[in-house]
Design a protein around this motif. Structure first.
Motif, PDB file in Angstrom:
ATOM      1  N   TYR A  41       0.841  -1.193   0.000  1.00 57.58           N
ATOM      2  CA  TYR A  41       0.000   0.000   0.000  1.00 57.58           C
ATOM      3  C   TYR A  41       0.875   1.242   0.000  1.00 57.58           C
ATOM      4  O   TYR A  41       1.948   1.256   0.608  1.00 57.58           O
ATOM      5  CB  TYR A  41      -0.884   0.040   1.257  1.00 57.58           C
ATOM      6  N   LEU A  42       0.382   2.269  -0.670  1.00 60.25           N
ATOM      7  CA  LEU A  42       1.013   3.584  -0.540  1.00 60.25           C
ATOM      8  C   LEU A  42      -0.004   4.498   0.127  1.00 60.25           C
ATOM      9  O   LEU A  42      -1.092   4.721  -0.400  1.00 60.25           O
ATOM     10  CB  LEU A  42       1.400   4.150  -1.917  1.00 60.25           C
ATOM     11  N   PHE A  43       0.335   4.980   1.312  1.00 56.71           N
ATOM     12  CA  PHE A  43      -0.520   5.934   2.020  1.00 56.71           C
ATOM     13  C   PHE A  43       0.097   7.319   1.846  1.00 56.71           C
ATOM     14  O   PHE A  43       1.182   7.590   2.387  1.00 56.71           O
ATOM     15  CB  PHE A  43      -0.581   5.616   3.523  1.00 56.71           C
ATOM     16  N   SER A  44      -0.555   8.171   1.098  1.00 55.32           N
ATOM     17  CA  SER A  44       0.001   9.509   0.933  1.00 55.32           C
ATOM     18  C   SER A  44      -0.948  10.536   1.531  1.00 55.32           C
ATOM     19  O   SER A  44      -2.151  10.305   1.610  1.00 55.32           O
ATOM     20  CB  SER A  44       0.239   9.815  -0.548  1.00 55.32           C
ATOM     21  N   GLY A  45      -0.392  11.674   1.950  1.00 57.05           N
ATOM     22  CA  GLY A  45      -1.223  12.726   2.524  1.00 57.05           C
ATOM     23  C   GLY A  45      -0.432  13.568   3.510  1.00 57.05           C
ATOM     24  O   GLY A  45       0.693  13.210   3.883  1.00 57.05           O
ATOM     25  N   PRO A  46      -1.006  14.705   3.930  1.00 55.44           N
ATOM     26  CA  PRO A  46      -0.300  15.604   4.848  1.00 55.44           C
ATOM     27  C   PRO A  46      -0.003  14.928   6.187  1.00 55.44           C
ATOM     28  O   PRO A  46      -0.610  13.913   6.512  1.00 55.44           O
ATOM     29  CB  PRO A  46      -1.295  16.762   5.059  1.00 55.44           C
ATOM     30  N   ARG A  47       0.926  15.523   6.917  1.00 60.28           N
ATOM     31  CA  ARG A  47       1.292  14.968   8.224  1.00 60.28           C
ATOM     32  C   ARG A  47       0.110  15.064   9.187  1.00 60.28           C
ATOM     33  O   ARG A  47      -0.731  15.957   9.064  1.00 60.28           O
ATOM     34  CB  ARG A  47       2.502  15.693   8.801  1.00 60.28           C
ATOM     35  N   GLY A  48       0.083  14.100  10.108  1.00 58.47           N
ATOM     36  CA  GLY A  48      -0.945  14.158  11.144  1.00 58.47           C
ATOM     37  C   GLY A  48      -2.332  13.759  10.681  1.00 58.47           C
ATOM     38  O   GLY A  48      -3.319  14.083  11.333  1.00 58.47           O
ATOM     39  N   THR A  49      -2.421  13.074   9.543  1.00 60.09           N
ATOM     40  CA  THR A  49      -3.748  12.711   9.046  1.00 60.09           C
ATOM     41  C   THR A  49      -4.076  11.233   9.241  1.00 60.09           C
ATOM     42  O   THR A  49      -5.104  10.761   8.771  1.00 60.09           O
ATOM     43  CB  THR A  49      -3.895  13.073   7.549  1.00 60.09           C
ATOM     44  N   GLY A  50      -3.183  10.499   9.897  1.00 61.47           N
ATOM     45  CA  GLY A  50      -3.519   9.126  10.284  1.00 61.47           C
ATOM     46  C   GLY A  50      -2.886   8.030   9.445  1.00 61.47           C
ATOM     47  O   GLY A  50      -3.322   6.879   9.511  1.00 61.47           O
ATOM     48  N   PHE A 154       3.533  -4.572   2.692  1.00 61.71           N
ATOM     49  CA  PHE A 154       4.278  -3.323   2.802  1.00 61.71           C
ATOM     50  C   PHE A 154       3.300  -2.160   2.871  1.00 61.71           C
ATOM     51  O   PHE A 154       2.368  -2.072   2.065  1.00 61.71           O
ATOM     52  CB  PHE A 154       5.192  -3.118   1.586  1.00 61.71           C
ATOM     53  N   VAL A 155       3.525  -1.291   3.844  1.00 69.40           N
ATOM     54  CA  VAL A 155       2.769  -0.049   3.896  1.00 69.40           C
ATOM     55  C   VAL A 155       3.776   1.082   3.770  1.00 69.40           C
ATOM     56  O   VAL A 155       4.634   1.261   4.648  1.00 69.40           O
ATOM     57  CB  VAL A 155       1.967   0.104   5.201  1.00 69.40           C
ATOM     58  N   LEU A 156       3.728   1.786   2.663  1.00 69.84           N
ATOM     59  CA  LEU A 156       4.658   2.898   2.429  1.00 69.84           C
ATOM     60  C   LEU A 156       3.897   4.194   2.669  1.00 69.84           C
ATOM     61  O   LEU A 156       2.888   4.457   2.007  1.00 69.84           O
ATOM     62  CB  LEU A 156       5.184   2.853   0.993  1.00 69.84           C
ATOM     63  N   ALA A 157       4.372   4.972   3.639  1.00 71.92           N
ATOM     64  CA  ALA A 157       3.675   6.225   3.955  1.00 71.92           C
ATOM     65  C   ALA A 157       4.522   7.409   3.506  1.00 71.92           C
ATOM     66  O   ALA A 157       5.751   7.372   3.612  1.00 71.92           O
ATOM     67  CB  ALA A 157       3.413   6.314   5.463  1.00 71.92           C
ATOM     68  N   THR A 158       3.870   8.422   2.975  1.00 75.87           N
ATOM     69  CA  THR A 158       4.629   9.588   2.508  1.00 75.87           C
ATOM     70  C   THR A 158       3.784  10.850   2.519  1.00 75.87           C
ATOM     71  O   THR A 158       2.577  10.819   2.296  1.00 75.87           O
ATOM     72  CB  THR A 158       5.177   9.367   1.084  1.00 75.87           C
ATOM     73  N   THR A 159       4.455  11.966   2.810  1.00 69.18           N
ATOM     74  CA  THR A 159       3.798  13.261   2.677  1.00 69.18           C
ATOM     75  C   THR A 159       4.035  13.836   1.281  1.00 69.18           C
ATOM     76  O   THR A 159       3.434  14.829   0.912  1.00 69.18           O
ATOM     77  CB  THR A 159       4.366  14.263   3.716  1.00 69.18           C
ATOM     78  N   GLU A 160       4.952  13.192   0.520  1.00 67.32           N
ATOM     79  CA  GLU A 160       5.289  13.719  -0.803  1.00 67.32           C
ATOM     80  C   GLU A 160       5.318  12.607  -1.844  1.00 67.32           C
ATOM     81  O   GLU A 160       6.384  12.170  -2.283  1.00 67.32           O
ATOM     82  CB  GLU A 160       6.636  14.452  -0.734  1.00 67.32           C
ATOM     83  N   ALA A 161       4.122  12.178  -2.231  1.00 63.80           N
ATOM     84  CA  ALA A 161       4.005  11.034  -3.143  1.00 63.80           C
ATOM     85  C   ALA A 161       4.681  11.307  -4.488  1.00 63.80           C
ATOM     86  O   ALA A 161       5.166  10.381  -5.139  1.00 63.80           O
ATOM     87  CB  ALA A 161       2.536  10.698  -3.352  1.00 63.80           C
ATOM     88  N   HIS A 162       4.747  12.599  -4.896  1.00 62.67           N
ATOM     89  CA  HIS A 162       5.346  12.907  -6.195  1.00 62.67           C
ATOM     90  C   HIS A 162       6.838  12.601  -6.239  1.00 62.67           C
ATOM     91  O   HIS A 162       7.439  12.560  -7.305  1.00 62.67           O
ATOM     92  CB  HIS A 162       5.093  14.368  -6.558  1.00 62.67           C
ATOM     93  N   LYS A 163       7.444  12.386  -5.038  1.00 59.76           N
ATOM     94  CA  LYS A 163       8.876  12.052  -5.012  1.00 59.76           C
ATOM     95  C   LYS A 163       9.106  10.544  -4.991  1.00 59.76           C
ATOM     96  O   LYS A 163      10.253  10.094  -4.949  1.00 59.76           O
ATOM     97  CB  LYS A 163       9.538  12.679  -3.780  1.00 59.76           C
ATOM     98  N   VAL A 164       8.038   9.766  -4.990  1.00 59.53           N
ATOM     99  CA  VAL A 164       8.171   8.307  -5.014  1.00 59.53           C
ATOM    100  C   VAL A 164       8.168   7.862  -6.475  1.00 59.53           C
ATOM    101  O   VAL A 164       7.303   8.280  -7.241  1.00 59.53           O
ATOM    102  CB  VAL A 164       7.001   7.652  -4.241  1.00 59.53           C
ATOM    103  N   PRO A 165       9.151   7.032  -6.884  1.00 61.06           N
ATOM    104  CA  PRO A 165       9.206   6.625  -8.295  1.00 61.06           C
ATOM    105  C   PRO A 165       7.910   5.953  -8.745  1.00 61.06           C
ATOM    106  O   PRO A 165       7.296   5.195  -7.994  1.00 61.06           O
ATOM    107  CB  PRO A 165      10.373   5.622  -8.316  1.00 61.06           C
ATOM    108  N   ALA A 166       7.543   6.245 -10.000  1.00 58.29           N
ATOM    109  CA  ALA A 166       6.301   5.697 -10.545  1.00 58.29           C
ATOM    110  C   ALA A 166       6.321   4.173 -10.532  1.00 58.29           C
ATOM    111  O   ALA A 166       5.283   3.530 -10.340  1.00 58.29           O
ATOM    112  CB  ALA A 166       6.097   6.210 -11.963  1.00 58.29           C
TER     113      ALA A 166
END
Ligand SMILES: [Zn+2]
Length: 406
Positions: A41-50, A154-166
């Protein structure tokens, strides 16, 4: 720096308790209940959103022995281990501090061992801030995602999904976490306040949630800081003060004087504020904020909840007879007033006031008294600064005197 005591204590114990992410929670719960959990999984979104909270709950759910409708029971041995933070099959990696290929290699090697919880168990790798990984590390991760060992998620969390390779993103089921809506944040704050015996009005909780701008973690930490400062009974004005929302009513008055061309009255307000020893830069920011609100009111735009309905009615009445160009030039004059050189001197504010009034009232062809020339500190008369006792400091010419002087 907050100790995050409340935030840690009141982490959700089930997916249903995750605030403000209904779509994500529903989809995940259905997948868990239907035994259709993805490998990555890719969990993307601002900090503090769970994001990490949801990742941990996902790990808890897939390893729960008494799963009900996709929700972990929070009671079995496995759930207890997760809630206590001692689950062996949840491996967390902070990519911000472990960016290299070695970390990912060792993670891959470990992933090939069976989960500690037995044949039905899942190992869950939670990689926070995954966008920080180096390129070789991403390549190593990609290999693992391409041939995932059984019983590994795998759970990949990020605040900046655009920096994760396609290439990595394409191997993951992606969930976008949104900023927590105000009502959801207020609901969670209310719940925590109730459990903790904190007295706080709904309005005050709204103010806290608003300042936290969609981060539930920030909202809960703010509540904790306010309790640390003022105790368990939080009055509305304490919350406003604690959040730095106290607006000096004189900023509203000064904005009105400036727009109405009331120079003497406006200068008196500035002197009074200076004599009170207030931070003039903060006062300036408040005047500019008010002036911006007046511009929005003039334009008929929606005004934020920074103003009460009564205030908005007053603002609309004030700008009804005033041209937009005048509001803009006044806003600009106050915005450009530079108090950095001497934050104690009211001169820049006085010049902004006088300059904007002159510019608005002088005939366009007169060629004198433009806002820019009169706002220049070098050509202006020195104010009678530093006066003590009785009355207002600063120079107080009437608008008539200034006009005859040019
Ligand atoms: Zn359980």
């Amino acid at each position: 720096m907050s100790s995050e005591v409340l935030y840690r204590k009141w982490r959700p114990r089930s997916l249903a308790e995750v605030a403000g992410q209904e779509m994500v929670v529903r989809t995940l719960t259905n997948a868990i209940a239907g035994d259709k959990v993805a490998h990555a999984y890719l969990f993307s979104g601002p900090r503090g959103t769970g994001k990490t909270t949801t990742g941990r709950l996902l790990a808890m759910a897939v390893n729960c022995s008494q799963l009900r409708d996709g929700q972990p029971c929070a009671a079995c041995d496995s759930c207890q281990a997760y809630l206590a933070g001692r689950a062996l099959d949840l491996i967390e990696l902070d990519a911000a501090s472990n960016r290299g290929i070695d970390e990912i290699r060792s993670l891959r090697e470990k992933a090939n061992f069976a989960p500690a919880g037995g044949v039905d168990a899942y190992k869950v790798y939670l990689v926070d801030e995954v966008h920080m990984l180096t390129e070789p590390a991403f390549n190593a991760l990609l290999k693992t995602l391409e041939e995932p060992p059984p019983h590994v998620i795998f759970v990949l969390a990020t605040t900046e999904a655009h920096k994760v390779p396609a290439t990595v993103i394409s191997r993951c089921q992606r969930f976008d976490f949104r900023r927590i809506p105000l009502e959801a944040a207020v609901g969670r704050l209310k719940f925590i306040a109730g459990e903790e015996g904190i007295e706080c009005s709904e309005d005050a909780l709204k103010q806290i949630a608003r300042v936290a701008t969609g981060s539930l973690r920030d909202a809960i930490n703010l509540l904790e800081q306010l309790v640390d400062s003022y105790g368990n009974k939080l009055a509305d004005d304490q919350v406003r003060e604690g959040l730095g929302l106290v607006v000096d009513a004189r900023s509203v008055t000064l904005a009105a004087h400036a727009l109405k061309g009331e120079l003497a009255e406006g200068l008196a307000v500035i002197s009074e504020v200076r004599d009170d020893g207030l931070d003039l830069r903060q006062f300036q920011r408040q005047v500019v904020a008010q002036m911006r609100g007046l511009l929005l009111a003039k334009a008929g735009a929606e005004l934020s909840e920074s103003w009460s309905e009564e205030q908005i009615a007053e603002m609309r009445a004030l700008v009804a007879e005033i041209g937009t160009d005048r509001i803009v030039s006044t806003l600009r004059a106050f915005g450009e007033a530079d108090l950095r050189a001497d934050p104690l001197s009211p001169l820049p504010l006085e010049l902004a006031l006088a300059g904007s009034i002159l510019a608005a009232e002088a005939p366009a062809s007169s060629g004198c008294g433009s806002a820019s020339s009169s706002a220049s500190a070098t050509t202006a008369p020195e104010p009678a600064g530093g006066q003590t006792g009785g009355g207002h400091g600063g120079f107080r010419p009437t608008s008539k005197e200034i006009r005859t002087g040019c």
